[in-house]
Write a protein that holds these residues in place. Structure first.
Motif, PDB file in Angstrom:
ATOM      1  N   UNK A   1       0.847  -1.194   0.000  1.00 14.38           N
ATOM      2  CA  UNK A   1       0.000   0.000   0.000  1.00 14.38           C
ATOM      3  C   UNK A   1       0.885   1.247   0.000  1.00 14.38           C
ATOM      4  N   UNK A   2       0.410   2.326  -0.627  1.00 14.89           N
ATOM      5  CA  UNK A   2       1.204   3.546  -0.664  1.00 14.89           C
ATOM      6  C   UNK A   2       0.404   4.745  -1.120  1.00 14.89           C
ATOM      7  N   UNK A   3       0.946   5.939  -0.805  1.00 13.12           N
ATOM      8  CA  UNK A   3       0.306   7.211  -1.130  1.00 13.12           C
ATOM      9  C   UNK A   3       1.373   8.204  -1.549  1.00 13.12           C
ATOM     10  N   UNK A   4       0.951   9.241  -2.258  1.00 17.07           N
ATOM     11  CA  UNK A   4       1.882  10.301  -2.624  1.00 17.07           C
ATOM     12  C   UNK A   4       1.130  11.613  -2.781  1.00 17.07           C
ATOM     13  N   UNK A   5       1.886  12.706  -2.560  1.00 19.76           N
ATOM     14  CA  UNK A   5       1.362  14.054  -2.810  1.00 19.76           C
ATOM     15  C   UNK A   5       2.395  14.810  -3.626  1.00 19.76           C
ATOM     16  N   UNK A   6       1.904  15.680  -4.517  1.00 18.04           N
ATOM     17  CA  UNK A   6       2.781  16.516  -5.323  1.00 18.04           C
ATOM     18  C   UNK A   6       3.163  17.768  -4.563  1.00 18.04           C
ATOM     19  N   UNK A   7       4.415  18.166  -4.692  1.00 17.21           N
ATOM     20  CA  UNK A   7       4.925  19.354  -4.019  1.00 17.21           C
ATOM     21  C   UNK A   7       5.411  20.360  -5.057  1.00 17.21           C
ATOM     22  N   UNK A   8       5.791  21.528  -4.597  1.00 18.09           N
ATOM     23  CA  UNK A   8       6.283  22.573  -5.480  1.00 18.09           C
ATOM     24  C   UNK A   8       7.513  22.089  -6.245  1.00 18.09           C
ATOM     25  N   UNK A   9       7.671  22.584  -7.458  1.00 12.81           N
ATOM     26  CA  UNK A   9       8.849  22.292  -8.253  1.00 12.81           C
ATOM     27  C   UNK A   9       8.925  20.875  -8.782  1.00 12.81           C
ATOM     28  N   UNK A  10       7.829  20.141  -8.754  1.00 12.20           N
ATOM     29  CA  UNK A  10       7.822  18.773  -9.254  1.00 12.20           C
ATOM     30  C   UNK A  10       8.205  17.720  -8.231  1.00 12.20           C
ATOM     31  N   UNK A  11       8.570  18.125  -7.014  1.00 10.87           N
ATOM     32  CA  UNK A  11       8.922  17.172  -5.962  1.00 10.87           C
ATOM     33  C   UNK A  11       7.674  16.407  -5.537  1.00 10.87           C
ATOM     34  N   UNK A  12       7.903  15.241  -4.970  1.00 15.07           N
ATOM     35  CA  UNK A  12       6.812  14.402  -4.474  1.00 15.07           C
ATOM     36  C   UNK A  12       7.194  13.821  -3.122  1.00 15.07           C
TER      37      UNK A  12
END
Length: 157
Positions: A26-37
């Protein structure tokens, strides 16, 4: 004894300890500024070698871009085959290459309160491994990391 690029002897050696294999169910992700995750993955697997048992934990890696390098921040526990509990912390760098078998280099630290694992509490360990893509493309990656103890040796003059 290791040799530096200048062929000087270096006062250390690597002693292989165990191999960890795990997947992310199982896993999750969020997008951050500048293309970082920022990602969070639950992990399940197994360790085999001087430390053998069930491996469970989480990885909280950051990635620079969807296909770029990542910085693992793994915290896990090994429930050893002989009934002990050993906590594991792994931090390092994941390279974006080669495709399908991304490289991982890491430092690894352990905490245990029973022999024979207690000696690892003050050991510095290193790991090298791969993030292997599954052939079917649908399942998450298979991760394999070999862990070795960095052993101090006297410095020769």
């Amino acid at each position: 004894m290791l040799r530096s690029p200048e062929h000087q002897e270096v006062a250390m050696r690597l002693e292989p300890l165990y191999r960890m294999r795990f997947t992310y169910p199982d896993g999750w992700q969020v997008g951050l500024e500048g293309g970082w995750q920022q990602h969070l993955y639950l992990l399940e697997g197994r360790c085999e070698g001087a430390l053998s048992g069930r491996l469970r934990g989480a990885n909280y890696p950051q990635r620079r871009t969807e296909e770029g390098p990542f910085v693992p921040d793994l915290r896990a526990v090994v429930e050893t085959d002989d009934g002990a509990t050993v906590m594991v912390e792994l931090r390092g760098y994941g390279r974006a290459h080669p495709v399908g078998r991304r490289q991982v280099v890491a430092s690894v630290h352990h905490l245990g309160d029973r022999d024979p694992y207690r000696r690892l509490n003050d050991a510095v360990c290193v790991g090298v491994g791969e993030v292997r893509a599954q052939p079917d493309g649908d399942a998450g990656p298979d991760l394999v990391i070999d862990v070795a103890e960095l052993v101090w040796e006297p410095i020769e003059d």
